[in-house]
Design a protein around this motif. Structure first.
Motif, PDB file in Angstrom:
ATOM      1  N   ILE A 148      42.565 -18.753  87.796  1.00 20.10           N
ATOM      2  CA  ILE A 148      42.900 -17.745  86.692  1.00 20.10           C
ATOM      3  C   ILE A 148      44.143 -17.360  86.669  1.00 20.10           C
ATOM      4  CG2 ILE A 148      42.032 -15.576  85.414  1.00 20.10           C
ATOM      5  CD1 ILE A 148      39.357 -15.922  86.799  1.00 20.10           C
ATOM      6  N   GLU A 149      44.984 -17.837  85.427  1.00 21.92           N
ATOM      7  CA  GLU A 149      46.357 -17.146  85.409  1.00 21.92           C
ATOM      8  C   GLU A 149      46.396 -15.733  84.957  1.00 21.92           C
ATOM      9  OE1 GLU A 149      49.476 -19.619  83.343  1.00 21.92           O
ATOM     10  OE2 GLU A 149      48.274 -21.309  84.292  1.00 21.92           O
ATOM     11  N   LEU A 150      47.466 -14.818  85.326  1.00 18.44           N
ATOM     12  CA  LEU A 150      47.034 -13.347  84.953  1.00 18.44           C
ATOM     13  C   LEU A 150      48.247 -12.909  84.164  1.00 18.44           C
ATOM     14  CD1 LEU A 150      46.564 -12.070  88.809  1.00 18.44           C
ATOM     15  CD2 LEU A 150      44.909 -12.674  87.147  1.00 18.44           C
ATOM     16  N   GLU A 151      48.025 -12.114  83.133  1.00 18.50           N
ATOM     17  CA  GLU A 151      49.091 -11.432  82.347  1.00 18.50           C
ATOM     18  C   GLU A 151      49.841 -10.472  83.317  1.00 18.50           C
ATOM     19  OE1 GLU A 151      47.311  -9.458  79.159  1.00 18.50           O
ATOM     20  OE2 GLU A 151      47.108 -11.464  77.979  1.00 18.50           O
ATOM     21  N   ASP A 152      51.054 -10.271  83.028  1.00 21.12           N
ATOM     22  CA  ASP A 152      52.121  -9.235  83.363  1.00 21.12           C
ATOM     23  C   ASP A 152      51.354  -8.007  83.500  1.00 21.12           C
ATOM     24  OD1 ASP A 152      53.753 -11.301  83.641  1.00 21.12           O
ATOM     25  OD2 ASP A 152      55.001 -10.629  81.660  1.00 21.12           O
ATOM     26  N   ASN A 153      51.473  -7.351  84.837  1.00 16.14           N
ATOM     27  CA  ASN A 153      51.065  -5.971  84.966  1.00 16.14           C
ATOM     28  C   ASN A 153      49.542  -6.134  85.101  1.00 16.14           C
ATOM     29  OD1 ASN A 153      53.610  -4.599  84.828  1.00 16.14           O
ATOM     30  ND2 ASN A 153      53.369  -4.713  82.479  1.00 16.14           N
ATOM     31  N   PHE A 154      48.863  -7.088  85.169  1.00 18.73           N
ATOM     32  CA  PHE A 154      47.554  -7.055  85.517  1.00 18.73           C
ATOM     33  C   PHE A 154      47.390  -7.826  86.925  1.00 18.73           C
ATOM     34  CE2 PHE A 154      43.190  -9.191  85.185  1.00 18.73           C
ATOM     35  CZ  PHE A 154      42.354  -8.391  84.901  1.00 18.73           C
ATOM     36  N   THR A 155      46.829  -7.003  87.858  1.00 19.46           N
ATOM     37  CA  THR A 155      46.783  -7.433  89.500  1.00 19.46           C
ATOM     38  C   THR A 155      45.624  -8.285  89.634  1.00 19.46           C
ATOM     39  OG1 THR A 155      45.414  -5.529  89.956  1.00 19.46           O
ATOM     40  CG2 THR A 155      47.838  -5.246  90.023  1.00 19.46           C
ATOM     41  N   ALA A 156      45.712  -8.947  90.869  1.00 21.89           N
ATOM     42  CA  ALA A 156      45.041  -9.736  91.346  1.00 21.89           C
ATOM     43  C   ALA A 156      43.475  -9.139  91.756  1.00 21.89           C
ATOM     44  CB  ALA A 156      45.404 -10.483  92.540  1.00 21.89           C
ATOM     45  N   SER A 157      43.681  -7.999  92.095  1.00 19.60           N
ATOM     46  CA  SER A 157      42.367  -7.247  92.646  1.00 19.60           C
ATOM     47  C   SER A 157      41.720  -6.842  91.307  1.00 19.60           C
ATOM     48  CB  SER A 157      42.733  -6.148  93.393  1.00 19.60           C
ATOM     49  OG  SER A 157      43.796  -5.149  92.674  1.00 19.60           O
ATOM     50  N   GLU A 158      42.406  -6.475  90.151  1.00 21.15           N
ATOM     51  CA  GLU A 158      41.781  -6.021  88.907  1.00 21.15           C
ATOM     52  C   GLU A 158      40.955  -7.525  88.324  1.00 21.15           C
ATOM     53  OE1 GLU A 158      44.395  -2.621  87.181  1.00 21.15           O
ATOM     54  OE2 GLU A 158      45.120  -4.665  86.951  1.00 21.15           O
ATOM     55  N   ALA A 159      41.732  -8.842  88.640  1.00 21.05           N
ATOM     56  CA  ALA A 159      41.125  -9.947  87.716  1.00 21.05           C
ATOM     57  C   ALA A 159      39.835 -10.559  88.791  1.00 21.05           C
ATOM     58  CB  ALA A 159      42.123 -11.034  88.032  1.00 21.05           C
ATOM     59  N   LEU A 160      39.949 -10.249  90.254  1.00 20.56           N
ATOM     60  CA  LEU A 160      38.648 -10.587  90.983  1.00 20.56           C
ATOM     61  C   LEU A 160      37.607  -9.543  90.688  1.00 20.56           C
ATOM     62  CD1 LEU A 160      37.435 -12.121  92.990  1.00 20.56           C
ATOM     63  CD2 LEU A 160      38.710 -10.554  94.841  1.00 20.56           C
ATOM     64  N   LYS A 161      37.804  -8.025  90.453  1.00 20.63           N
ATOM     65  CA  LYS A 161      36.703  -7.318  90.256  1.00 20.63           C
ATOM     66  C   LYS A 161      36.063  -7.423  88.954  1.00 20.63           C
ATOM     67  CE  LYS A 161      36.071  -2.404  89.989  1.00 20.63           C
ATOM     68  NZ  LYS A 161      34.971  -2.371  88.773  1.00 20.63           N
ATOM     69  N   SER A 162      36.668  -7.742  87.860  1.00 18.89           N
ATOM     70  CA  SER A 162      36.293  -7.972  86.568  1.00 18.89           C
ATOM     71  C   SER A 162      35.415  -9.358  86.628  1.00 18.89           C
ATOM     72  CB  SER A 162      37.229  -8.159  85.421  1.00 18.89           C
ATOM     73  OG  SER A 162      38.209  -9.219  85.739  1.00 18.89           O
ATOM     74  N   PHE A 163      35.784 -10.454  87.380  1.00 19.08           N
ATOM     75  CA  PHE A 163      35.008 -11.459  87.366  1.00 19.08           C
ATOM     76  C   PHE A 163      33.649 -11.194  88.290  1.00 19.08           C
ATOM     77  CE2 PHE A 163      33.582 -15.434  89.367  1.00 19.08           C
ATOM     78  CZ  PHE A 163      33.699 -16.327  88.219  1.00 19.08           C
ATOM     79  N   SER A 164      33.844 -10.474  89.436  1.00 15.67           N
ATOM     80  CA  SER A 164      32.846 -10.167  90.202  1.00 15.67           C
ATOM     81  C   SER A 164      31.611  -9.348  89.583  1.00 15.67           C
ATOM     82  CB  SER A 164      33.313  -9.321  91.535  1.00 15.67           C
ATOM     83  OG  SER A 164      32.302  -9.080  92.460  1.00 15.67           O
ATOM     84  N   ASP A 165      32.283  -8.316  88.566  1.00 18.42           N
ATOM     85  CA  ASP A 165      31.366  -7.675  88.018  1.00 18.42           C
ATOM     86  C   ASP A 165      30.519  -8.535  86.960  1.00 18.42           C
ATOM     87  OD1 ASP A 165      32.195  -5.347  89.101  1.00 18.42           O
ATOM     88  OD2 ASP A 165      33.534  -4.775  87.821  1.00 18.42           O
TER      89      ASP A 165
END
Length: 267
Positions: A148-165
């Motif tokens: 998953i590529e991330l937008e600017d100012n969107f952190t990896a931890s936020e991306a992982l949390k949203s996918f995990s949820d």
């Protein structure tokens, strides 16, 4: 390698060549058939001297060639990092940003290891991942991984949390691990300091891009292999031995040539 060590190695190699030269000058005291043995010994000594004393210096040439790039103003190096999701990237960013020469630190993407998908599972994830979070800039589903590529100012931890949820909601389990891809941009003159700071945390850049790395790559591409370099040093030993063997002929010939040139100038 420091300069003093390099000078010592060069001097030791020269001493070995002096020894080879001395052996060559003993030709008049040995049978003609022994000349080949002298040349073989000269090649062996030259190869050993090159491998032990000159090769370590030769291997430093790429770093020496990059010295100019390191000191050019406004030159930047990009370090591409593969980090575990267990790494506190906020703390890492804060520590790196406090160092001289820091330019930027961006988390660009995450890779979430999964199981080996069958075709139906692959198609499902390929169709649904983009709907989990609008901050997923892009994504790619392989046979056993989701990138998953991330937008600017969107952190990896936020991306992982949203996918995990989402995953917990659908499958009843959590995803707690991912590999984070990040890019660290630094001033070229401070590259070594940043690499050491990362190494102290057990992090090694997967690749480096910039003027220094380009200079190192260009130099490496034009260098001989270790075996080729050792053979060249062996040939140098043979040449030195030949000079010693034919010294009695070379010196008088050189003197006659010099006398001829002096006489020609007077005319």
């Amino acid at each position: 390698m420091d300069i003093i060590t390099a000078v010592i190695y060069i001097v030791l190699f020269i001493i070995m060549m002096v020894f080879v030269f001395s052996i060559g000058m003993l030709k008049q005291y040995m049978p003609k058939r022994e000349v080949l043995l002298v040349l073989a010994v000269a090649f062996l000594i030259g190869s050993i001297g090159g491998a032990f004393f000159l090769e370590p210096i030769y291997e430093e040439l790429p770093n020496m060639a990059s010295i100019v790039e390191r000191n050019m103003p406004n030159n930047e190096e990009s370090l591409y990092l593969d980090l575990s999701s267990s790494v506190d990237t906020d703390s890492l960013r804060e520590e790196l940003s406090s160092m001289e020469g820091f330019k930027s630190f961006d988390e660009t993407s995450i890779s979430i290891p999964m199981w080996n998908f069958n075709q139906k599972e692959h198609d499902y994830f390929d169709s649904i991942v983009g709907n989990i979070n609008t901050h997923y800039k892009n994504y790619n589903v392989t046979s056993d991984k989701i990138n998953i590529e991330l937008e600017d100012n969107f952190t990896a931890s936020e991306a992982l949390k949203s996918f995990s949820d989402w995953y917990k909601l659908v499958y009843g389990e959590t995803i707690s691990y991912a590999q984070i891809q990040a890019v660290l941009v630094v001033d070229s003159s401070q590259l070594d300091n940043f690499e050491q700071a990362l190494l102290n945390k057990g992090i090694v850049a997967s690749s480096v891009d910039g003027p220094i790395q380009d200079s190192i790559n260009n130099t490496n591409s034009s260098m001989l292999s270790n075996v080729e370099f050792t053979l060249v040093c062996g040939c140098v030993g043979v040449i030195v031995a030949l000079i010693g063997i034919y010294m009695d002929s070379v010196v008088p010939a050189y003197r006659r040539f010099k006398k001829f040139m002096n006489t020609k100038r007077k005319r």
